[in-house]
Design a protein around this motif. Sequence first.
Motif, PDB file in Angstrom:
ATOM      1  N   ARG A 321      57.735  43.061  -8.301  1.00  0.00           N
ATOM      2  CA  ARG A 321      59.044  43.001  -8.281  1.00  0.00           C
ATOM      3  C   ARG A 321      59.661  42.742  -7.113  1.00  0.00           C
ATOM      4  NH1 ARG A 321      63.654  46.892 -11.312  1.00  0.00           N
ATOM      5  NH2 ARG A 321      65.401  45.807 -10.657  1.00  0.00           N
ATOM      6  N   HIS A 324      58.321  39.979  -4.906  1.00  0.00           N
ATOM      7  CA  HIS A 324      59.070  38.761  -5.085  1.00  0.00           C
ATOM      8  C   HIS A 324      60.399  38.763  -4.390  1.00  0.00           C
ATOM      9  CE1 HIS A 324      56.968  36.322  -7.975  1.00  0.00           C
ATOM     10  NE2 HIS A 324      56.637  37.446  -8.942  1.00  0.00           N
ATOM     11  N   ASP A 325      61.198  40.101  -4.312  1.00  0.00           N
ATOM     12  CA  ASP A 325      62.489  40.087  -3.662  1.00  0.00           C
ATOM     13  C   ASP A 325      62.070  39.824  -2.038  1.00  0.00           C
ATOM     14  OD1 ASP A 325      65.203  40.770  -3.588  1.00  0.00           O
ATOM     15  OD2 ASP A 325      64.723  42.338  -2.293  1.00  0.00           O
ATOM     16  N   ARG A 326      61.128  40.302  -1.649  1.00  0.00           N
ATOM     17  CA  ARG A 326      61.050  40.413  -0.136  1.00  0.00           C
ATOM     18  C   ARG A 326      60.544  38.797   0.373  1.00  0.00           C
ATOM     19  NH1 ARG A 326      58.537  46.051   2.008  1.00  0.00           N
ATOM     20  NH2 ARG A 326      60.423  47.519   1.373  1.00  0.00           N
ATOM     21  N   LEU A 327      59.738  38.436  -0.746  1.00  0.00           N
ATOM     22  CA  LEU A 327      59.454  37.001  -0.518  1.00  0.00           C
ATOM     23  C   LEU A 327      60.316  36.012  -0.411  1.00  0.00           C
ATOM     24  CD1 LEU A 327      56.943  34.944  -0.254  1.00  0.00           C
ATOM     25  CD2 LEU A 327      56.519  35.052  -2.443  1.00  0.00           C
ATOM     26  N   ASP A 328      61.347  36.105  -1.283  1.00  0.00           N
ATOM     27  CA  ASP A 328      62.463  35.475  -1.436  1.00  0.00           C
ATOM     28  C   ASP A 328      63.196  35.580  -0.018  1.00  0.00           C
ATOM     29  OD1 ASP A 328      61.766  34.489  -3.829  1.00  0.00           O
ATOM     30  OD2 ASP A 328      63.214  35.714  -4.818  1.00  0.00           O
ATOM     31  N   ARG A 329      63.383  36.808   0.314  1.00  0.00           N
ATOM     32  CA  ARG A 329      64.183  36.920   1.494  1.00  0.00           C
ATOM     33  C   ARG A 329      63.544  36.476   2.758  1.00  0.00           C
ATOM     34  NH1 ARG A 329      68.302  41.108   1.611  1.00  0.00           N
ATOM     35  NH2 ARG A 329      68.237  42.202  -0.652  1.00  0.00           N
ATOM     36  N   LEU A 331      61.290  33.941   2.696  1.00  0.00           N
ATOM     37  CA  LEU A 331      61.373  32.202   2.655  1.00  0.00           C
ATOM     38  C   LEU A 331      62.723  31.828   2.993  1.00  0.00           C
ATOM     39  CD1 LEU A 331      59.691  31.739  -0.772  1.00  0.00           C
ATOM     40  CD2 LEU A 331      58.867  31.121   1.343  1.00  0.00           C
ATOM     41  N   ALA A 332      63.951  32.564   2.759  1.00  0.00           N
ATOM     42  CA  ALA A 332      65.139  32.125   3.040  1.00  0.00           C
ATOM     43  C   ALA A 332      65.396  32.250   4.799  1.00  0.00           C
ATOM     44  CB  ALA A 332      66.507  32.875   2.448  1.00  0.00           C
ATOM     45  N   ARG A 333      64.781  33.496   5.144  1.00  0.00           N
ATOM     46  CA  ARG A 333      64.879  33.656   6.767  1.00  0.00           C
ATOM     47  C   ARG A 333      64.087  32.656   7.639  1.00  0.00           C
ATOM     48  NH1 ARG A 333      62.601  38.691  10.250  1.00  0.00           N
ATOM     49  NH2 ARG A 333      62.737  37.690  12.147  1.00  0.00           N
ATOM     50  N   GLU A 335      63.433  29.479   6.409  1.00  0.00           N
ATOM     51  CA  GLU A 335      64.028  28.279   6.531  1.00  0.00           C
ATOM     52  C   GLU A 335      65.098  28.158   7.304  1.00  0.00           C
ATOM     53  OE1 GLU A 335      66.079  25.347   3.087  1.00  0.00           O
ATOM     54  OE2 GLU A 335      65.396  27.167   2.521  1.00  0.00           O
TER      55      GLU A 335
END
Length: 439
Positions: A321, A324-329, A331-333, A335
């Motif tokens: 869990r 996933h949160d850190r991966l989303d962050r 990926l956003a960074r 990009e």
Amino acid sequence: MQIRSKLALHLATLLALVSLLLAALYTLVHACQLREQRQLEGLRLHTLAAELPFSADALGRMARLYVYSGDVRYLRFYEELLDILEGRRELPTGYGPGYWNLREAGAPVATPGVGEAHSLLARLRAAGASEQELAEYEALLRRLMGLVGMERQAMNLAGEAWTAGLARRPAVFGEAYLRERAALVTPLQRLQQQLQERLVHAQRESHLQVRRSAWVAGAVALLLVLHALWAAWRFDSSVRRPLAVLRQWGAAVRAGRLDSRTRLDSADEFGELSSVIDEMTASVERSLAELREEVQRRKRAEEAVQHLANHDALTGLPSLRLLHDRLDRALARAERQQEQLALIFIDLNGFKPVNDRYGHEAGDMVLKVVAQRLAGALRDSDTVGRVGGDEFVAVLVDVAGREAAELVRAKLEALVAQPVYLPGAQLAVQVSAAMGLAL
């Protein structure tokens, strides 16, 4: 002592001192009035005491003038003198030395009386002469009446012709008459001296009484002032200072310092209030401490629950869990910053035989050691998490390129391949890892 008792005591003391001061002032005023009264009485008595020698001299002068000149005026003056002395005629206004000189010269004098007629002895008694003094004056008056008899005989008051009385001139000019008059002077002087001494003594006593009364009034006034100062000091220490302490305590409580105490050790109402306030403050402080402890306990429990929800219970690594949160962050960074992001999937080889042969404790030890090695090899900005039984995922942010990511992957493979010591089995085992890299 309670404040109400102190106030009652101060009020009773104040009333007592005021009463004493009023009594002392009354005594002082009375002593001043008495002194003035004694001075007036002394002056009056001294004037009356001087009237006897003055009257004796005037009688002798009138008798001799009449015997010498035969002028009936002197006979009339003589009779008036005797009437005034014996109380048969009212005392003229302004009667005293010089009065008969004015009468002899024919000068106008105020002759109306000043009241009822009284003899000299009666006036001396009314003026406050003592019995002994009155007795001595009475004896002197008798001697004076003896002189009057001689003078009457010389003036031939029985009705003889004046020419027949010329032969009696030696009776008022002779040696026997002069000796009798001289014998009257000494006791008169002694009596006047005694009277003067008594009057001086009475005036001194009156003055001393006034001074004593003034000292007493001053002492009571001083006591009243000292009591007022002491009462003000007691009010400051008993009321104002406790109020200031309570005000400081209230300010401290408003500022959040609940550990403040009043600590008033007085035995009055403020002391009781201080004890109640300190007990209440201590109780509130204990309740707040218990509340803070409960809040901390719940916070720790929530943090533990949150940690358990986001971390693996065995290795302490982020769970799927959190990963996933850190991966989303990340990926956003990547990009947003136009950076490269590497994802390494790690699957252990040879773990199941260790787990089956040496037990779950040995398998758990291998997973813990591998997790520590993986976490220690990455940067603080990177993340490694456990996503399965023997599966891990590493997220590498801001990667320079594939070569840099490959170097990290090789480093991780080398760390996983190092032997793991098992304390329970007292041996070392070795596992490997299959790693996939995505950029």
